[in-house]
Design an enzyme around this catalytic site. Structure first.
Site, mmCIF file in Angstrom:
data_model
loop_
_atom_site.group_PDB
_atom_site.id
_atom_site.type_symbol
_atom_site.label_atom_id
_atom_site.label_comp_id
_atom_site.label_asym_id
_atom_site.label_seq_id
_atom_site.Cartn_x
_atom_site.Cartn_y
_atom_site.Cartn_z
ATOM 1 N N PRO A 1 0.872 -1.120 0.023
ATOM 2 C CA PRO A 1 -0.023 0.063 0.031
ATOM 3 C C PRO A 1 0.804 1.250 0.063
ATOM 4 O O PRO A 1 1.698 1.318 0.698
ATOM 5 C CB PRO A 1 -0.930 -0.237 1.247
ATOM 6 C CG PRO A 1 -0.038 -1.250 2.134
ATOM 7 C CD PRO A 1 0.954 -1.901 1.317
ATOM 8 N N GLU A 2 0.703 2.345 -0.738
ATOM 9 C CA GLU A 2 0.950 3.635 -0.686
ATOM 10 C C GLU A 2 -0.177 4.526 -0.004
ATOM 11 O O GLU A 2 -1.121 3.900 0.474
ATOM 12 C CB GLU A 2 1.351 4.355 -2.132
ATOM 13 C CG GLU A 2 2.545 2.981 -2.907
ATOM 14 C CD GLU A 2 2.717 3.769 -4.147
ATOM 15 O OE1 GLU A 2 2.736 5.012 -4.527
ATOM 16 O OE2 GLU A 2 2.759 2.610 -5.069
#
Length: 277
Positions: A2-3
């Site tokens: 995840p960013e």
DNA sequence: CTTACATCCTGATTGC
DNA sequence: TGCAATCAGGATGTAA
């Protein structure tokens, strides 16, 4: 994996289910994440009410009653999922379910992380800003603090490729490999360009491209390229809007030139050799 | 201070 | 089909 957009999407969806709930018990199946979860973690978290969910960069912060907060980072493969006791029972592969949070309404939240690169730790709320993970972070990319003057000053004289600096959490906090590629495409700047050589106009285009890309990704509940799911197990939609990431050899949507790939800082980079100079 | 690179770990995909 | 090599959304610690 995840960013920022994935963590923000997770925060929004998860908050609806767990804010106001009390964690009645915590079970650790596997404490060995990137660093081991503290042995007293379950004892200190149990009985606490979840007051608020916040995000800083790619970190999710769970404010608990009693003055402490749980700081979490999902690393490359982590996920925090909400398990509805009636709806989802038995539908999950429990492999890599490392930490189980039992809630007072009978539902649960589970931290699952095959590669175990993630982080879960408890921090006194007053110490959050000075905790090592957060203390050196740069500004949020969707904020007034991230403007052209800041970026110009910060990358002045730097020889590293601009893409590597966009992914450097001390420069700006929350951008990773996918969104760095997308931001640079929108800005028309090649990822390999040495940051210190960028013209002011190019720096402005990078800053101007950042919020629209990240906000659009948040609107689409993130990007599911391989395995990201939000807290309800739903994939993100932004993958359909990626312009360059993962499109090696496919035609640029703007000019038709095949998208190229190269390696920067041990990460694959995608760009259009025509649109990005 | 800056840059380059190995490293942590498992699973999915690619290539032969 | 099988098996090995490669790659994956990240961050850090070490060395130069």
């Amino acid at each position: 994996m995840p960013e920022l957009p994935e963590v923000e999407s997770l925060r929004r969806v998860l908050a609806r289910s767990i804010v106001g709930r009390t964690i009645v018990s915590v079970r650790i199946n596997e404490p060995r994440l990137r660093r081991a979860v503290a042995p007293d973690f379950p004892k200190l978290v149990s009985g606490r009410k979840i007051e608020r969910l916040r995000r800083r960069a790619k970190y999710l912060i769970v404010d608990l009653s009693g003055g402490k907060s749980m700081l979490s980072h999902l690393g490359m493969s982590g996920s925090l999922t909400y398990r509805d006791k009636d709806f989802m029972t038995g539908q999950f592969n429990a492999r890599h379910d490392h930490i189980h949070f039992q809630l007072d309404d009978g539902n649960a939240m589970v931290y699952n992380d095959p590669r175990r690169f993630g982080l879960l730790k408890l921090v006194p709320r007053a110490d959050l800003e000075s905790t090592p993970e957060l203390s050196a972070l740069g500004p949020e990319p969707v904020s007034n603090a991230f403007d052209a003057a800041y970026l110009a000053r910060t990358i002045h004289g730097r020889k590293a490729a601009i893409k590597n600096l966009l992914m450097d959490q001390r420069v700006v906090a929350g951008i990773g490999n996918i969104y760095a590629a997308e931001i640079l495409f929108r800005a028309g700047v090649r990822p390999t360009r040495r940051a210190g050589r960028l013209k002011r106009a190019e720096i402005e285009r990078i800053v101007d491209a950042t919020a629209p890309i990240l906000n659009a990704a948040i609107d689409g509940r993130g990007t599911t390229f391989r395995s990201y799911r939000d807290s309800s197990g739903r994939p993100g939609d932004f993958v359909t809007r990626l312009k360059v990431y993962g499109r090696a050899g496919e035609p640029c949507y703007v000019c038709g030139t095949p998208i190229r790939t190269t390696t920067l800082g041990q990460r694959s980079s995608f760009y259009c050799p025509t649109c990005q100079r």
